[in-house]
Design a protein around this motif. Structure first.
Motif: not given
Length: 328
Positions: A120-128
């Motif tokens: 929510d805070e960092h939508p530009g980060v993709e988490i795998s």
């Protein structure tokens, strides 16, 4: 030589084939094959052995692989550094979890909730996210393929890995109340030697808890006989409830059998019925001693820290939300 060629080559090695590499990269299999073939022509060396069912690197390919990974990591570092100066957190974080970790909540530590708040805070980060055995995830951490991992530790973390313990529970033997171990137990306690020759139900090889069991048994002079394996402790408990053996699980996991098996964590062995009449018996959790076995789950990362700002930020968030326990 182009970066795309190196990226395709690394993917083929890691996936063991062109088709799986193409699926991972969202590129057609012929496109991957053509780019790798072009790289081989430019270098004047065959990098891949295509003769078997699984594509493997040749001797030259193994030598090139380390440099290819380093080149790709360097380019990713350049990109991440530039993004850090922009003030907008972007990038990709690779997180590994032992099976079941995503669904567990320990002392208020909820991995899913932490990841959701971070997204929510960092939508530009993709988490795998990926699940695997602890042994393979620790190796992936050291190779730089994972940024962070929640792993089981059979002892000290390997060199180059730092960790924060989030769960440290004694291991118990979960058995049906009509099992001879219950009658032989003293105040709900059995020695490890009582498991010699018994059909055991445990986590797969390479997991931290399996490593704890195997190491302790070896020191006691016998090899554990593990007849059934499953990745989730709840499944191990259900197998024990069906009378298939002795489940070696963390204390508290025996309650995960749910409505399919009654659980008795007390020490009274007087009951002799087999429970609800459908083949599931009432379970007893017997503490294992001589020696006492402990299951440890920890948040792990490379000792020199994650390379990217997004991974460092997520590590900070996970560490702040995790319970603090003594390191192994």
């Amino acid at each position: 030589m182009e970066l795309a060629q190196l990226r395709y080559f690394v993917a083929v090695v890691e996936e063991g084939g062109f088709t799986r590499a193409g699926a991972r990269l969202h590129v057609s299999q012929p496109g991957v094959s053509a780019q790798v073939a072009q790289l081989e022509r430019e270098l004047g060396q065959r990098l891949l052995d295509r003769s078997g069912r699984r594509v493997t690197p040749t001797e030259a390919g193994r030598a090139v692989l380390a440099y290819a990974r380093a080149a790709l990591a360097a380019v990713e570092g350049v990109r991440r550094t530039a993004e850090e100066f922009s003030g907008l957190l972007r990038g990709r974080v690779a997180l590994g979890l032992v099976p079941g970790a995503a669904g567990a909540v320990v002392d208020g530590f909820d991995v899913v909730e932490v990841l959701g708040a971070f997204h929510d805070e960092h939508p530009g980060v993709e988490i795998s996210l990926s699940e695997d055995t602890s042994e393979r995830m620790l190796a992936a951490l050291l190779r730089g393929e994972l940024d962070l991992a929640v792993v089981g530790l059979p002892g000290e973390p390997p060199p180059g890995v730092s960790c924060q313990v989030v769960l440290d529970e004694p291991l118990v033997a979960a058995v049906r109340e009509d099992d001879p171990l219950v009658a032989a137990a003293v105040n709900g306690v059995i020695p490890l030697a009582a498991l010699r020759g018994r059909a055991l139900i445990g986590l797969p090889r390479g997991t931290g808890l399996r490593g704890v069991l195997e190491r302790a048994c070896a020191q006691a002079g016998f090899a554990p006989r593990v007849d059934f394996e499953a990745a989730a402790p709840a499944v191990l408990v259900r197998l024990a409830a069906r009378g298939l053996g002795v489940a070696v699980v963390p204390s508290g996991a025996e309650s995960a059998a749910g409505p399919r098996a009654d659980v008795d964590t007390g020490t009274d062995p007087s009951g002799s019925g087999n429970g609800n009449g459908n083949g599931n018996g009432r379970l007893c959790a017997l503490r294992i001693t001589e020696p006492e076995l402990t299951g440890t789950v920890a948040l792990a990362w490379r000792a020199d820290g994650p390379s990217g700002p997004a991974a460092r930020k997520l590590l900070e968030r996970l560490r702040s939300g995790a319970p603090r326990r003594p390191a192994p």
